[in-house]
Design a protein around this motif. Structure first.
Motif, mmCIF file in Angstrom:
data_model
loop_
_atom_site.group_PDB
_atom_site.id
_atom_site.type_symbol
_atom_site.label_atom_id
_atom_site.label_comp_id
_atom_site.label_asym_id
_atom_site.label_seq_id
_atom_site.Cartn_x
_atom_site.Cartn_y
_atom_site.Cartn_z
ATOM 1 N N VAL A 1 0.856 -1.234 -0.045
ATOM 2 C CA VAL A 1 -0.125 0.162 -0.051
ATOM 3 C C VAL A 1 0.994 1.188 -0.049
ATOM 4 N N GLU A 2 0.811 1.978 -1.052
ATOM 5 C CA GLU A 2 1.757 3.102 -1.144
ATOM 6 C C GLU A 2 0.705 4.405 -1.353
ATOM 7 N N GLU A 3 1.581 5.476 -0.681
ATOM 8 C CA GLU A 3 1.004 6.995 -1.076
ATOM 9 C C GLU A 3 1.345 7.354 -2.411
ATOM 10 N N SER A 4 0.924 8.509 -2.925
ATOM 11 C CA SER A 4 1.313 8.944 -4.300
ATOM 12 C C SER A 4 2.688 9.180 -4.358
ATOM 13 N N GLY A 5 3.385 9.360 -3.534
ATOM 14 C CA GLY A 5 4.842 9.591 -3.629
ATOM 15 C C GLY A 5 5.704 8.452 -3.417
ATOM 16 N N ASP A 6 4.884 7.055 -3.605
ATOM 17 C CA ASP A 6 5.744 6.026 -3.589
ATOM 18 C C ASP A 6 6.249 5.426 -2.103
ATOM 19 N N ARG A 7 5.792 6.284 -0.893
ATOM 20 C CA ARG A 7 5.913 5.706 0.294
ATOM 21 C C ARG A 7 5.078 4.445 0.580
ATOM 22 N N VAL A 8 5.774 3.384 1.102
ATOM 23 C CA VAL A 8 5.292 2.177 1.293
ATOM 24 C C VAL A 8 4.619 2.385 2.744
ATOM 25 N N LEU A 9 3.359 2.305 2.879
ATOM 26 C CA LEU A 9 2.757 2.187 4.343
ATOM 27 C C LEU A 9 2.622 1.096 4.956
ATOM 28 N N HIS A 10 2.396 -0.032 3.979
ATOM 29 C CA HIS A 10 2.052 -1.497 4.784
ATOM 30 C C HIS A 10 2.198 -2.427 3.399
ATOM 31 N N THR A 11 2.609 -3.907 3.947
ATOM 32 C CA THR A 11 2.870 -4.756 3.024
ATOM 33 C C THR A 11 2.156 -5.959 3.577
ATOM 34 N N ALA A 12 1.319 -6.439 2.379
ATOM 35 C CA ALA A 12 0.504 -7.746 2.855
ATOM 36 C C ALA A 12 0.713 -8.752 1.742
ATOM 37 N N ALA A 13 0.436 -9.919 2.305
ATOM 38 C CA ALA A 13 0.483 -11.225 1.242
ATOM 39 C C ALA A 13 -0.358 -11.180 0.288
ATOM 40 N N THR A 14 -1.750 -10.662 0.381
ATOM 41 C CA THR A 14 -2.608 -10.766 -0.843
ATOM 42 C C THR A 14 -3.336 -9.356 -0.973
ATOM 43 N N GLN A 15 -3.802 -9.197 -2.333
ATOM 44 C CA GLN A 15 -4.449 -7.985 -2.510
ATOM 45 C C GLN A 15 -5.671 -7.584 -1.645
ATOM 46 N N VAL A 16 -6.384 -8.625 -1.306
ATOM 47 C CA VAL A 16 -7.534 -8.452 -0.526
ATOM 48 C C VAL A 16 -7.096 -7.984 0.802
ATOM 49 N N ALA A 17 -6.108 -8.579 1.681
ATOM 50 C CA ALA A 17 -5.622 -8.069 2.822
ATOM 51 C C ALA A 17 -5.049 -6.622 2.713
ATOM 52 N N ALA A 18 -4.281 -6.364 1.801
ATOM 53 C CA ALA A 18 -3.770 -4.780 1.578
ATOM 54 C C ALA A 18 -5.067 -3.964 1.440
ATOM 55 N N ILE A 19 -6.017 -4.155 0.750
ATOM 56 C CA ILE A 19 -7.162 -3.294 0.690
ATOM 57 C C ILE A 19 -7.845 -3.410 2.056
ATOM 58 N N THR A 20 -8.053 -4.465 2.547
ATOM 59 C CA THR A 20 -8.757 -4.459 4.271
ATOM 60 C C THR A 20 -8.021 -3.572 4.950
ATOM 61 N N TRP A 21 -6.522 -3.777 5.052
ATOM 62 C CA TRP A 21 -5.906 -2.764 5.825
ATOM 63 C C TRP A 21 -6.149 -1.487 5.649
ATOM 64 N N SER A 22 -6.142 -1.073 4.228
ATOM 65 C CA SER A 22 -6.193 0.432 3.899
ATOM 66 C C SER A 22 -7.632 0.904 4.220
ATOM 67 N N LYS A 23 -8.539 0.208 3.886
ATOM 68 C CA LYS A 23 -9.850 0.664 4.591
ATOM 69 C C LYS A 23 -9.909 0.945 6.076
ATOM 70 N N ALA A 24 -9.557 0.002 6.586
ATOM 71 C CA ALA A 24 -9.461 0.121 8.372
ATOM 72 C C ALA A 24 -8.564 1.248 8.756
ATOM 73 N N GLN A 25 -7.763 1.543 7.966
ATOM 74 C CA GLN A 25 -7.019 2.909 8.595
ATOM 75 C C GLN A 25 -7.509 4.279 7.909
ATOM 76 N N GLY A 26 -8.583 3.873 7.131
ATOM 77 C CA GLY A 26 -9.308 5.039 6.695
ATOM 78 C C GLY A 26 -9.073 5.807 5.130
ATOM 79 N N TYR A 27 -8.297 4.894 4.412
ATOM 80 C CA TYR A 27 -7.852 5.479 3.270
ATOM 81 C C TYR A 27 -9.123 5.090 2.141
ATOM 82 N N THR A 28 -8.619 5.396 0.996
ATOM 83 C CA THR A 28 -9.547 4.966 0.007
ATOM 84 C C THR A 28 -8.501 4.221 -0.877
ATOM 85 N N PRO A 29 -8.499 2.924 -0.971
ATOM 86 C CA PRO A 29 -7.367 2.093 -1.979
ATOM 87 C C PRO A 29 -7.884 2.066 -3.276
#
Length: 73
Positions: free
Chosen positions: A25-53
């Motif tokens: 999961v990256e911000e627009s400046g390519d800074r990595v916020l989170h790493t996950a094993a699956t795309q679904v896990a990355a999306i779920t984490w993003s939404k839980a943190q209040g982001y729009t993936p």
């Protein structure tokens, strides 16, 4: 309104047909916020943190400055 983040497969620039090792999961400046094993896990984490993936419409078209390359999930 939530802040947009981008879910991308790794390794970057991998040849077609090779395995994806992780999703980041990256911000627009390519800074990595989170790493996950699956795309679904990355999306779920993003939404839980209040982001729009966003995910790439086509994997090799992933220019964050071009909104046509991304879709919100």
């Amino acid at each position: 309104m939530s802040k947009a983040v981008y879910v991308e497969a790794r390794p970057k620039g991998r040849p077609e047909g090779t395995a994806i090792s992780e999703y980041v999961v990256e911000e627009s400046g390519d800074r990595v916020l989170h790493t996950a094993a699956t795309q679904v896990a990355a999306i779920t984490w993003s939404k839980a943190q209040g982001y729009t993936p966003h995910v790439a419409r086509v994997r090799h078209l992933n220019d964050k400055r071009n909104p046509a390359h991304w879709r919100a999930v």
